[in-house]
Motif scaffolding. Sequence first.
Motif, mmCIF file in Angstrom:
data_model
loop_
_atom_site.group_PDB
_atom_site.id
_atom_site.type_symbol
_atom_site.label_atom_id
_atom_site.label_comp_id
_atom_site.label_asym_id
_atom_site.label_seq_id
_atom_site.Cartn_x
_atom_site.Cartn_y
_atom_site.Cartn_z
ATOM 1 N N ILE A 11 11.100 -109.320 -26.738
ATOM 2 C CA ILE A 11 11.566 -109.243 -27.737
ATOM 3 C C ILE A 11 11.974 -108.220 -28.622
ATOM 4 O O ILE A 11 10.475 -107.790 -28.996
ATOM 5 N N THR A 12 12.875 -106.977 -28.956
ATOM 6 C CA THR A 12 12.640 -105.976 -29.676
ATOM 7 C C THR A 12 13.154 -105.763 -30.965
ATOM 8 O O THR A 12 14.109 -106.888 -31.119
ATOM 9 N N ILE A 13 12.444 -105.930 -32.085
ATOM 10 C CA ILE A 13 13.070 -106.411 -33.441
ATOM 11 C C ILE A 13 13.486 -105.033 -34.313
ATOM 12 O O ILE A 13 12.363 -104.462 -34.331
ATOM 13 N N GLY A 14 14.462 -104.999 -35.549
ATOM 14 C CA GLY A 14 14.744 -103.233 -35.586
ATOM 15 C C GLY A 14 16.288 -103.479 -35.581
ATOM 16 O O GLY A 14 16.509 -103.125 -34.548
ATOM 17 N N ASP A 15 16.733 -103.207 -36.914
ATOM 18 C CA ASP A 15 17.746 -102.899 -37.162
ATOM 19 C C ASP A 15 18.327 -101.906 -36.765
ATOM 20 O O ASP A 15 19.156 -101.611 -35.718
ATOM 21 N N GLU A 16 17.311 -100.407 -35.926
ATOM 22 C CA GLU A 16 17.508 -99.529 -35.611
ATOM 23 C C GLU A 16 18.187 -99.478 -34.530
ATOM 24 O O GLU A 16 18.519 -98.463 -34.103
ATOM 25 N N LEU A 17 17.529 -100.370 -33.869
ATOM 26 C CA LEU A 17 18.109 -100.846 -31.936
ATOM 27 C C LEU A 17 19.048 -100.884 -32.026
ATOM 28 O O LEU A 17 20.054 -100.648 -31.444
ATOM 29 N N LEU A 18 19.715 -102.131 -32.988
ATOM 30 C CA LEU A 18 21.243 -102.330 -33.512
ATOM 31 C C LEU A 18 22.159 -101.114 -33.917
ATOM 32 O O LEU A 18 23.103 -101.240 -33.664
ATOM 33 N N ILE A 19 21.698 -100.829 -34.569
ATOM 34 C CA ILE A 19 22.663 -99.330 -35.106
ATOM 35 C C ILE A 19 22.752 -98.266 -34.180
ATOM 36 O O ILE A 19 23.495 -97.512 -34.355
ATOM 37 N N ALA A 46 17.187 -108.027 -28.203
ATOM 38 C CA ALA A 46 17.206 -107.094 -29.080
ATOM 39 C C ALA A 46 18.233 -108.174 -30.395
ATOM 40 O O ALA A 46 19.012 -107.919 -30.472
ATOM 41 N N VAL A 47 16.772 -108.048 -31.112
ATOM 42 C CA VAL A 47 17.967 -108.465 -32.071
ATOM 43 C C VAL A 47 17.555 -107.407 -34.039
ATOM 44 O O VAL A 47 16.463 -106.243 -34.330
ATOM 45 N N GLY A 48 18.229 -108.046 -35.322
ATOM 46 C CA GLY A 48 18.144 -107.077 -36.162
ATOM 47 C C GLY A 48 16.775 -107.542 -36.878
ATOM 48 O O GLY A 48 15.616 -108.983 -36.416
ATOM 49 N N ASP A 49 16.675 -107.173 -38.324
ATOM 50 C CA ASP A 49 15.273 -107.889 -39.477
ATOM 51 C C ASP A 49 16.131 -109.080 -39.181
ATOM 52 O O ASP A 49 16.145 -108.581 -41.224
ATOM 53 N N VAL A 50 16.481 -109.420 -39.167
ATOM 54 C CA VAL A 50 17.330 -111.236 -39.765
ATOM 55 C C VAL A 50 16.080 -112.482 -39.515
ATOM 56 O O VAL A 50 15.864 -112.116 -38.065
ATOM 57 N N TRP A 51 16.058 -113.277 -40.056
ATOM 58 C CA TRP A 51 14.891 -114.100 -40.301
ATOM 59 C C TRP A 51 15.422 -115.387 -39.457
ATOM 60 O O TRP A 51 14.392 -115.200 -37.820
ATOM 61 N N ASP A 52 16.688 -115.514 -39.836
ATOM 62 C CA ASP A 52 17.212 -116.643 -38.490
ATOM 63 C C ASP A 52 17.172 -115.484 -36.800
ATOM 64 O O ASP A 52 17.054 -116.919 -35.655
ATOM 65 N N GLU A 53 17.489 -114.960 -36.890
ATOM 66 C CA GLU A 53 17.856 -114.654 -35.799
ATOM 67 C C GLU A 53 16.758 -113.765 -34.899
ATOM 68 O O GLU A 53 16.215 -114.140 -33.279
ATOM 69 N N ILE A 54 15.220 -114.135 -35.804
ATOM 70 C CA ILE A 54 14.067 -113.436 -35.011
ATOM 71 C C ILE A 54 13.565 -115.063 -34.315
ATOM 72 O O ILE A 54 13.583 -114.980 -33.791
ATOM 73 N N TRP A 55 13.932 -116.077 -35.350
ATOM 74 C CA TRP A 55 13.263 -117.382 -35.083
ATOM 75 C C TRP A 55 14.014 -117.841 -33.886
ATOM 76 O O TRP A 55 13.526 -118.201 -33.716
ATOM 77 N N ASN A 56 15.216 -117.765 -33.905
ATOM 78 C CA ASN A 56 16.330 -118.010 -32.570
ATOM 79 C C ASN A 56 15.456 -117.185 -31.910
ATOM 80 O O ASN A 56 15.101 -117.924 -30.318
ATOM 81 N N ARG B 44 21.020 -107.644 -28.822
ATOM 82 C CA ARG B 44 21.239 -106.823 -27.452
ATOM 83 C C ARG B 44 20.667 -107.286 -26.119
ATOM 84 O O ARG B 44 19.313 -108.291 -26.732
ATOM 85 N N VAL B 45 21.200 -107.869 -25.331
ATOM 86 C CA VAL B 45 19.854 -108.662 -24.046
ATOM 87 C C VAL B 45 20.551 -107.996 -22.749
ATOM 88 O O VAL B 45 21.384 -107.665 -22.568
#
Lengths: 424, 424
Positions: A11-19, A46-56, B44-45
């Motif tokens: 799991i990679t976390i960070g808005d920088e990956l999604l923008i 990869a998910v953003g720096d968003v609480w629910d997204e990371i948790w899920n 991203r998956v």
Amino acid sequence: MSNKRVYASIITIGDELLIGQTIDTNSAWMAQELNKLGIWVKRRVAVGDVWDEIWNALDQESKQSQVILITGGLGPTADDITKPLLNEYFGGKLVVDQAALQNVKDIFEKYIKRTMLDVNLKQAEVPDVCTVIQNKRGTAPGMWFEKDGKVFISMPGVPNEMKGMMTDFVLPRLPKMFSLPAVVHRTLLTAGIGESYIADRIKDFEAALPGYIKLAYLPNFGMVRLRLTATGENESEITAEIDRLFVDLQSQLEDVMVINEDKNLEEAIGLMLAKHGKTLATAESCTGGYISHLITSVPGSSKYFKGGVVSYDNTVKENVLGVDADTLDNHGAVSEETVFEMATAAKELIKTDYALAVSGIMGPGGGTEEKPVGTVWVAVAAKSGTVTKRFQTRYDRHRNIEVTAINALNLLRQTILNDLKTIS
Amino acid sequence: MSNKRVYASIITIGDELLIGQTIDTNSAWMAQELNKLGIWVKRRVAVGDVWDEIWNALDQESKQSQVILITGGLGPTADDITKPLLNEYFGGKLVVDQAALQNVKDIFEKYIKRTMLDVNLKQAEVPDVCTVIQNKRGTAPGMWFEKDGKVFISMPGVPNEMKGMMTDFVLPRLPKMFSLPAVVHRTLLTAGIGESYIADRIKDFEAALPGYIKLAYLPNFGMVRLRLTATGENESEITAEIDRLFVDLQSQLEDVMVINEDKNLEEAIGLMLAKHGKTLATAESCTGGYISHLITSVPGSSKYFKGGVVSYDNTVKENVLGVDADTLDNHGAVSEETVFEMATAAKELIKTDYALAVSGIMGPGGGTEEKPVGTVWVAVAAKSGTVTKRFQTRYDRHRNIEVTAINALNLLRQTILNDLKTIS
């Protein structure tokens, strides 16, 4: 196949990956290292720096995999929420880790040489329910959590910090937690032949592979890496079998094989040169130093690479290398005659056994009817003579440069091979 | 914030991503392009070439996102199962697309120049329930599916093929399908200051941002890119507001700002040189041509970059550049004296306004007590004199080379700025 197969999710976390501002190079490295241990990466998310997204993502991936590797979101700024989230996810409370605190202070004293901010000090806080992974290369500590026989490992996204933690702590520790199968890889590199032609040539070989041995095609820039992977309980048995098959595969692809190890083209060339005590120079026009960069990326390359000239402008071809002004006038910078002179001149000037010269049009501008974008001339000067070859690439500027470098290095490799045969 | 926000998921398919042999550069590019349209990438998956894994990813991602972009798994070999899977997922049947077939034949005739195999011909088959996206750069066509107001787009994983399809077909078509908000970005690049120090300096600015304007920190190799993004219904309104804020941000970071556009350091230097009609040469030791590679990666760099010498071996420093043998003997190759001579000699030899010289120890070997791995000297020769600076990096060989290139280019940029002030 072992029924104890251990799967991992990254799991990679960070808005920088999604923008799209960061290219994820971590996951590939992590997957390679895990594979060597016999752990298979099932999914990367990869998910953003968003609480629910990371948790899920933590919930979802831990349903599929026993090892969940998490990178990113541990920086000092407010958008980095991974640590408080993991603290809550595993029901801990944040406490200061003294070793991590000392590390933060040391890094500021030695390298950063500025006053620490409160946010920097907060990096030494960790949940009291994890094993702390100390960070020798940065300020954010890593965290190892265990829950229901699964392991969750949180590391910074900075590549060398992550790699340090993986190498020093995570990779030695995982085999103690899981019963892993033996895994043996054998890799060879080919050049100058496409994936589908290789597949066609070795289709009988591939069809006859036992179920526990897989063949992967890994194409990249006109080269294809072939990797055999054997997985099983008995390491010596699967090693014997994969070695037997690997000899067969090599003999079937002898004419297009660059090297029978997991090395790249510039490493293969370096090994040849070092083995025979030969030296190399470059004269680059259109590749602008990229070829010498690839050659010098290999540790120890100073043993065989003496240097090069980036003769981007024609005045440099003339004044530094000594290419004849008439040659440039009559045939142009992108011509067989010019690269021939560039190569022979570089070999003389830098006093080496071999010299590689390249001139071409990488685009987007500069193309003509007669010499469209992608036209490239390559020459290799050797004791036994100078070889030239024309290539045509068909991509954008960046990829044209990369493909041209590979084409040139492959011509260099073939020329060295022939030259060593001729002179011996 | 618009309540019509459109989300995208990117699914990348291929075992090569999970065994770590391929670095995914596609997703970052796709995310950037989608952002410009006002579409946010939510997840991203990456999954392997496994039927159930791909199927589940399609189910899962289409629950969260309206746009599902799929890359990879369209190659000619047996492990590429994406096309039959999509055919079944959307309930179609495979038929030959005549335009795609002609394209496969053309590519074989023009570039590959080998007999086509049956597997190559099969690449022209597509599900009859999709809109075909023709591939101008390769043999596998793309596919556009619609279902329940969501769009699924399948493209090859080869970067330039995917980019061609996105640019020609996908990006122009998406705004016709969804009502998208206006999105305006403003980006500036800083160098020589860490993320947390910037955050501390502009904390009041950041706290006062309206909810519809976000600030992103994008750190990379000692540089931090700051990006303001405004999202809203009224484009001229949000543009006026973001421009007002951007002026304020620039004034707060004036001393560390490299450029107020979404460009990198080598592009910023190129713009300065081109604007003032100045020229540049390089003399590289430890970076082995990487700096000239970065400079020449910029289209049009031949206007201001004349060339360079990769003086890896000391004999090249002496014989090609003309560094004094005594200097090398007395001070060593990694010294202020040597880079000073390298820079001034390169400026003379190549006849330019500026010359950048670098010498250092990149590791893993070569370090000493006095000059450990990571020791680097940089010099910039200019009309107004020659500037030198020592740097210390602390990473592995590859990253040391990259960080050194950035440090050197930033010293070059600062020197050019000062020099232009001095001489004007």
